[in-house]
Motif scaffolding. Structure first.
Motif, short mmCIF file in Angstrom:
data_model
loop_
_atom_site.label_atom_id
_atom_site.label_comp_id
_atom_site.label_asym_id
_atom_site.label_seq_id
_atom_site.Cartn_x
_atom_site.Cartn_y
_atom_site.Cartn_z
N ARG A 153 -6.06 -1.23 6.16
CA ARG A 153 -6.33 -1.97 4.92
C ARG A 153 -7.81 -2.31 4.76
NH1 ARG A 153 -6.27 -2.46 0.00
NH2 ARG A 153 -6.54 -4.54 -0.81
N SER A 159 -4.31 1.28 0.34
CA SER A 159 -3.54 0.29 -0.41
C SER A 159 -2.40 -0.22 0.46
CB SER A 159 -2.97 0.91 -1.69
OG SER A 159 -1.95 1.84 -1.36
N TYR A 160 -1.91 -1.42 0.14
CA TYR A 160 -0.78 -1.97 0.87
C TYR A 160 0.44 -1.05 0.74
CZ TYR A 160 -3.19 -6.39 1.69
OH TYR A 160 -4.06 -7.35 2.12
N ALA A 161 0.63 -0.49 -0.45
CA ALA A 161 1.77 0.39 -0.68
C ALA A 161 1.69 1.63 0.22
CB ALA A 161 1.82 0.81 -2.15
N ALA A 164 2.42 0.60 3.83
CA ALA A 164 3.84 0.31 4.00
C ALA A 164 4.65 1.60 4.09
CB ALA A 164 4.34 -0.56 2.85
N GLU A 171 5.70 -3.79 1.75
CA GLU A 171 4.32 -4.23 1.50
C GLU A 171 4.12 -5.65 2.00
OE1 GLU A 171 2.37 -3.57 -2.28
OE2 GLU A 171 3.82 -1.98 -2.73
N ARG A 175 1.20 -7.00 4.37
CA ARG A 175 0.33 -8.11 3.98
C ARG A 175 0.31 -9.20 5.06
NH1 ARG A 175 -1.33 -7.99 -1.32
NH2 ARG A 175 -0.27 -6.45 -2.62
#
Length: 193
Positions: A153, A159-161, A164, A171, A175
């Motif tokens: 990250r 991206s978080y998506a 994940a 996600e 996070r």
């Protein structure tokens, strides 16, 4: 060799119990100084990881990152994320801009009247050693899942998506892992400041 560097110690009083977000939004110079001391090692290590062994570039980027943050502290919104994340975003944008332009921006430092400080080769070598070893040591202390999440990250800017999906979790889990890792990094920075 001339580079802008901030002093290692800005103030000599005990750290407050307030969090980074409170320090950033208070508007008090002492609080910004404490925020600097807490987060400088993280910002420096982040930039070192992104630039490689170029301590002169790291010092200039760190100085401009904190100058820009000081100038624009009213733009920080704690509801959108942690102060350290905001600082790392500033650092990332400055690095991209420096690569594009071939030099580090210094507009904020000039507007704030920050003078350039002479740094010799020995001091640059020390910055390089501290930056490289500090980040590696801190990252290796993190649990594997937190280390991977924060590296993807923060360092690789995924991206978080995407993280994940790659890790096979939600996600929200990613996070939380990043948040915990950043908290650990922040505590480590406070202990070494």
């Amino acid at each position: 060799m001339s580079h802008t560097a901030w002093p290692r110690r800005i103030h000599n009083y005990m750290p407050s119990e307030r969090n980074d977000e409170e320090l950033l939004t208070s508007g008090r110079a002492e609080d910004f100084g404490e925020l600097y001391e807490r987060t400088y090692p993280i910002v420096r290590a982040y930039l070192r990881r992104r630039t490689g062994p170029r301590p002169d570039l790291v010092l200039d980027l760190v100085a401009e990152t904190f100058a820009r943050a000081l100038e624009r502290q009213e733009q920080f919104d704690p509801r959108r994320g942690a102060a350290v994340g905001w600082l790392l975003a500033i650092a990332s944008h400055l690095l991209v801009d420096a690569v594009r332009r071939g030099r580090v921006a210094d507009r904020s430092r000039r507007r704030l009247g920050m003078e350039r400080i002479e740094v010799d080769d020995d001091q640059l070598a020390l910055v390089e050693r501290e930056s490289a070893s500090g980040l590696q040591q801190t990252l290796t202390r993190l649990p594997a899942e937190q280390r991977e999440a924060v590296e993807r990250r923060v360092l690789q800017e995924e991206s978080y998506a995407a993280i994940a999906e790659r890790l096979g979790c939600s996600e929200q889990v990613v996070r939380k892992r990043v948040s915990r890792a950043l908290s650990t990094l922040k505590r480590t920075g406070e202990e070494t400041a």
